[in-house]
Design a protein around this motif. Structure first.
Motif, PDB file in Angstrom:
ATOM      1  N   VAL A  63       0.689  -1.373   0.428  1.00 21.46           N
ATOM      2  CA  VAL A  63      -0.090   0.337   0.159  1.00 21.46           C
ATOM      3  C   VAL A  63       0.452   1.373   0.027  1.00 21.46           C
ATOM      4  O   VAL A  63       1.666   1.407   0.774  1.00 21.46           O
ATOM      5  N   MET A  64       1.029   2.369  -0.910  1.00 24.28           N
ATOM      6  CA  MET A  64       1.597   3.352  -1.342  1.00 24.28           C
ATOM      7  C   MET A  64       1.280   4.962  -1.338  1.00 24.28           C
ATOM      8  O   MET A  64      -0.400   4.407  -1.890  1.00 24.28           O
ATOM      9  N   GLY A  65       1.438   5.574  -0.897  1.00 24.65           N
ATOM     10  CA  GLY A  65       0.959   6.858  -1.502  1.00 24.65           C
ATOM     11  C   GLY A  65       0.748   7.486  -0.068  1.00 24.65           C
ATOM     12  O   GLY A  65       0.359   7.131   1.484  1.00 24.65           O
ATOM     13  N   ALA A  66       0.458   9.067  -0.286  1.00 25.85           N
ATOM     14  CA  ALA A  66       0.267  10.433   0.897  1.00 25.85           C
ATOM     15  C   ALA A  66      -0.100   9.823   1.943  1.00 25.85           C
ATOM     16  O   ALA A  66      -1.671   9.916   0.955  1.00 25.85           O
TER      17      ALA A  66
ATOM     18  N   ASN B 125      -3.232   6.161   7.365  1.00 24.96           N
ATOM     19  CA  ASN B 125      -4.782   5.920   8.088  1.00 24.96           C
ATOM     20  C   ASN B 125      -5.516   4.655   7.557  1.00 24.96           C
ATOM     21  O   ASN B 125      -6.114   4.975   8.129  1.00 24.96           O
ATOM     22  N   THR B 126      -4.560   4.027   6.929  1.00 24.26           N
ATOM     23  CA  THR B 126      -5.132   2.868   6.438  1.00 24.26           C
ATOM     24  C   THR B 126      -4.498   1.529   7.764  1.00 24.26           C
ATOM     25  O   THR B 126      -5.237  -0.042   7.149  1.00 24.26           O
TER      26      THR B 126
ATOM     27  N   ILE C 292       0.730   7.195  15.319  1.00 23.20           N
ATOM     28  CA  ILE C 292       0.415   5.827  15.226  1.00 23.20           C
ATOM     29  C   ILE C 292      -0.334   5.049  15.919  1.00 23.20           C
ATOM     30  O   ILE C 292      -1.454   4.616  15.865  1.00 23.20           O
ATOM     31  N   GLU C 293      -0.172   5.870  17.623  1.00 23.05           N
ATOM     32  CA  GLU C 293      -0.694   5.165  18.498  1.00 23.05           C
ATOM     33  C   GLU C 293      -2.227   5.108  18.286  1.00 23.05           C
ATOM     34  O   GLU C 293      -2.695   4.868  18.772  1.00 23.05           O
ATOM     35  N   LYS C 294      -2.047   6.204  18.140  1.00 24.11           N
ATOM     36  CA  LYS C 294      -3.204   7.019  18.044  1.00 24.11           C
ATOM     37  C   LYS C 294      -4.072   6.154  17.301  1.00 24.11           C
ATOM     38  O   LYS C 294      -6.038   6.259  17.552  1.00 24.11           O
ATOM     39  N   LEU C 295      -3.719   6.056  16.121  1.00 20.94           N
ATOM     40  CA  LEU C 295      -4.743   5.393  14.742  1.00 20.94           C
ATOM     41  C   LEU C 295      -4.798   4.193  15.438  1.00 20.94           C
ATOM     42  O   LEU C 295      -5.726   4.088  14.888  1.00 20.94           O
TER      43      LEU C 295
ATOM     44  N   LEU D  53       3.194  -0.645   3.975  1.00 19.78           N
ATOM     45  CA  LEU D  53       3.130   0.381   3.787  1.00 19.78           C
ATOM     46  C   LEU D  53       3.580   1.248   4.061  1.00 19.78           C
ATOM     47  O   LEU D  53       4.375   1.635   4.500  1.00 19.78           O
ATOM     48  N   LEU D  54       3.439   2.356   2.679  1.00 23.54           N
ATOM     49  CA  LEU D  54       4.549   3.182   2.475  1.00 23.54           C
ATOM     50  C   LEU D  54       4.188   4.728   2.363  1.00 23.54           C
ATOM     51  O   LEU D  54       3.331   4.165   1.510  1.00 23.54           O
TER      52      LEU D  54
END
Length: 385
Positions: free
Chosen positions: A14-17, A21-22, A52-55, A175-176
């Motif tokens: 999975v790539m992209g700015a 969030n996914t 990341i921990e909030k996600l 995930l990039l």
């Protein structure tokens, strides 16, 4: 000559700015409920781990964090992480950071499901069982570890870096997100970016290269060489950051299947003995190893020069190849990456032992386009003192 080749890489990329969030959905796709986040103290300090921990909290996950990964990690750290995973009934692993954190995440995942200690698995295809589900999130455009079946760990007892190689080390998802690389200091951008470029160059000139790995390596060189100066000079350029991250990934795919060569073999002993950061160690050794290797495949080294924008029509492969060496030397200078071992207090008296260390890295030397003898190794080290 055999025409049989094998190509392996990560199943889901999975790539992209904004793709970070996914993350919660990617964990759920794998059936994960209690992830372990593996990272390093430096990344915690940037605030990325808080994000990341909030996600993860928003996604409803009960998670724990291991944030003691060190640069060029000792193999003993793996055993510590595995004990923590088992004690907390972790069911999936998130590796967040540079190559060291990604490598610890990969190897810890399989050591939970395979018996014994990690030092028993140094070598090729010794891991018998798949590991826990794993998602890797690189925050540097460097190692390409998110798409390789390789883990490199430091053995401080023997002062060597050693590899665990197994298809079971490939993560379930990579995930990039280039946004996570924006805060990298210029020096880290330079060192990790040079590492990625060298991955592509060595994969391209490896004797195990094939048409698939060549395609990936060439595109990786185009992306990295064309964007590393911009990413270094203006770290907020998201397009350059995105292209660097893509180039690093493609280089990882290439070398995971074709192998790297003598540049990395030379970098391992000096990294283990003198704690030279991996990307810098590779950069120091790049040009002398290129000069040694040129005659092993002049056409490919000439094509590397063309990728770098060097040469004129009708120029001989030898002259083009030499221009390629000059181009990477100039690039290292532009990025202010050291090019001499003396910057790390390596002395002439150290050379014989270092050369012996190189000759032990048979897994990589077997890929090299020119056979290397110990006297060659000593001469190459001396050329960059």
């Amino acid at each position: 000559m055999s025409n049989i080749t094998l190509f392996r890489t990560t199943e889901r990329i999975v790539m992209g700015a904004g793709s970070i969030n996914t993350l919660d959905q990617e964990i759920k796709n794998l059936g994960g409920t209690k992830p372990m986040l593996i990272t390093d103290p430096g990344l915690v300090a940037t605030g990325i781990i808080d994000r990341i921990e909030k996600l993860l909290t928003k996604g409803g996950f009960a998670f724990i964090r291991f944030d003691k990964v060190e640069a060029d990690p000792r193999f003993e750290i793996v055993n510590e992480v595995v004990d923590l995973i088992r004690a907390n009934n972790i069911d999936c692993i998130l590796g967040i950071g540079g190559g060291s954190s990604l490598d610890i995440a990969k190897v810890a995942s399989v050591m939970v499901t395979n018996p014994g200690k990690v030092e028993e698995y140094f070598g090729i295809d010794l891991v018998k069982k798949p590991g826990l589900k794993t998602i890797l999130v690189p925050t540097t455009a460097g190692t390409g570890s998110e798409v390789t079946p390789i883990v490199i760990l430091s053995d401080n007892h023997e002062k060597l870096k050693k590899g665990v190689v197994s298809s079971h080390l490939l993560p379930d998802c990579a995930l990039l997100d280039p946004e996570l690389t924006v805060g990298l200091p210029p020096a880290v951008t330079a060192a990790t970016g040079m590492d990625a470029l060298i991955h592509a160059m060595e994969a391209y000139t490896s004797i195990n290269a094939n048409s698939t790995t060549d395609m990936l390596a060439v595109r990786a060189m185009e992306l990295i060489f064309g964007n590393i100066r911009t990413a270094y000079a203006n770290g907020n350029d998201i397009e350059a950051r995105n292209k660097m991250l893509e180039g690093s990934m493609l280089a990882g795919m290439a070398f995971a299947n074709a192998g790297v060569t003598a540049v990395h073999a030379f970098a391992y002993p000096i990294g283990a003995e003198f704690h030279i950061p991996h990307g810098i160690a590779n950069t120091i050794m790049l040009t002398p190893v290129m000069e040694f290797n040129l005659i092993g495949n002049l056409d490919k080294f000439a094509h590397i020069a063309r990728i770098f924008g060097e040469g004129d029509a009708g120029m001989s492969p030898r002259k083009l190849a030499e221009l390629g060496v000059a181009a990477v030397r100039e690039l290292a200078a532009d990025l202010n990456v050291p090019q001499h071992l003396s910057a790390y207090n390596v002395k002439a008296d150290d050379v014989p032992a270092l050369a012996e260390g190189v000759m032990k890295v048979t897994r990589l030397l077997a890929n090299n386009p020119r056979t290397l003898k110990i006297e060659d190794a000593e001469a190459i080290y001396r050329s960059v003192l």
